[in-house]
Design an enzyme around this catalytic site. Structure first.
Site: not given
Lengths: 204, 204
Positions: A36-41, A43, A110
């Site tokens: 998913g996008l950066s900031g999508s949650g 991690s 990814s």
């Protein structure tokens, strides 16, 4: 599995095969790949999954894209070629962890479908369970979170090849699990991941 | 730890740090690095160590140089440069496994002192236990075993850069354990490795 380009390489199976190792240790390994996008949650949810699994005494390891870039993949940048090699190496390492009986958690943007398909193929060829979890968070939501301040830099043109802004994100076609912001807090989402593992007979 | 060449990389510690993970799981991780000539008995002893540890319910994983060359390091050959990169990647992966609480067994010729020192440094920087086990088997003994028929090929000039024949082996200066053919059968040697782990408080 990648073809070995090197000659004179012999495969060592060891005395215990994986089934024997998993059986003796009472463990199951699998790779859980968060895309998913950066900031999508990715991690944030992965950390909650780690906590739930470790509390169940299940060896678990976070193969964080960022963490790996400090070591194994420290020689790679963010061009399409380097991203592909990053995904390839992370796939191979996750496969080894899962083979060892560890739950490998991979929160990694990814962005390219082909890269994730390769990750799946690497696991399939080794008969190792692989789950693609799609953090389906819209760009405006991810950008409003901007936990690392990267969207701001990307909008200002200070970061190149930034997924969602100056580089594409190819959404999964048939992910094993889709998590959307409306589905609850990260911990609730982590429980959904565990439910998926349980349904596949992979919890201790 | 390698310097990250990539920008905008943030370290995620996760909710549980290593001490907490090891504590919750009841595990200790470490890397046991077996170095020596081809045919010196590295893999044979490592397989026995794996069996002993798995029988004690200690998650253990063989990071065999040959095995890894089929996947992660499938793009590398046997030039000095490629060997160095091979050792670097294996070091980083072993460090991750040990950090996860797994006993990482690395039977790898790793003929250059600098490469092995780098492996030790990578572990030291991450505060992960690292043991160098030197399989001190003389060349004539290793060559007489020639389990893969490689010495024969190397003597015939059909393999280049072959350690001990056409490439140097730099013996360890201060290994953690030295194993010589006269010290017993592989299983007895494996017990010596476990004794070393026990003395360092690393057995379950």
């Amino acid at each position: 599995m990648a073809e070995a380009t090197s000659e004179n390489v012999v495969w060592h199976a060891g005395h215990y095969d994986r089934a024997e190792r998993w059986d003796h240790l009472g463990l199951h390994g699998a790779t859980i790949w968060f895309t998913g996008l950066s900031g999508s949650g990715k991690s944030t949810v992965a950390v909650e999954v780690e906590r739930l699994l470790v509390d169940r005494k299940q060896p678990t390891y976070m193969l964080d894209g960022d963490n790996l870039r400090h070591g194994l993949n420290g020689d790679l940048g963010f061009t399409a070629e380097d991203r592909n090699e990053n995904v390839r190496r992370v796939s191979e390492v996750a496969r080894l962890f899962a083979d060892a009986g560890v739950m490998a958690l991979v929160p990694l943007v990814s962005p390219y479908r082909a890269g994730r398909e390769r990750a799946r193929e690497i696991h399939k060829a080794a008969d190792v369970p692989f789950f693609e979890v799609y953090m389906d968070t819209p760009l405006d939501v991810a950008e409003s979170r901007d936990p690392k301040g990267l969207y701001k830099l990307a909008r200002a043109g200070k970061i190149e090849n930034f997924t969602g802004i100056s580089d594409p994100y190819e959404a999964p076609v048939d992910p094993d699990l889709v998590l959307e912001p409306g589905m609850g807090r990260p911990k609730a989402m982590a429980h959904m991941v565990l439910e998926m593992l349980g349904e596949n007979g992979l919890l201790r």
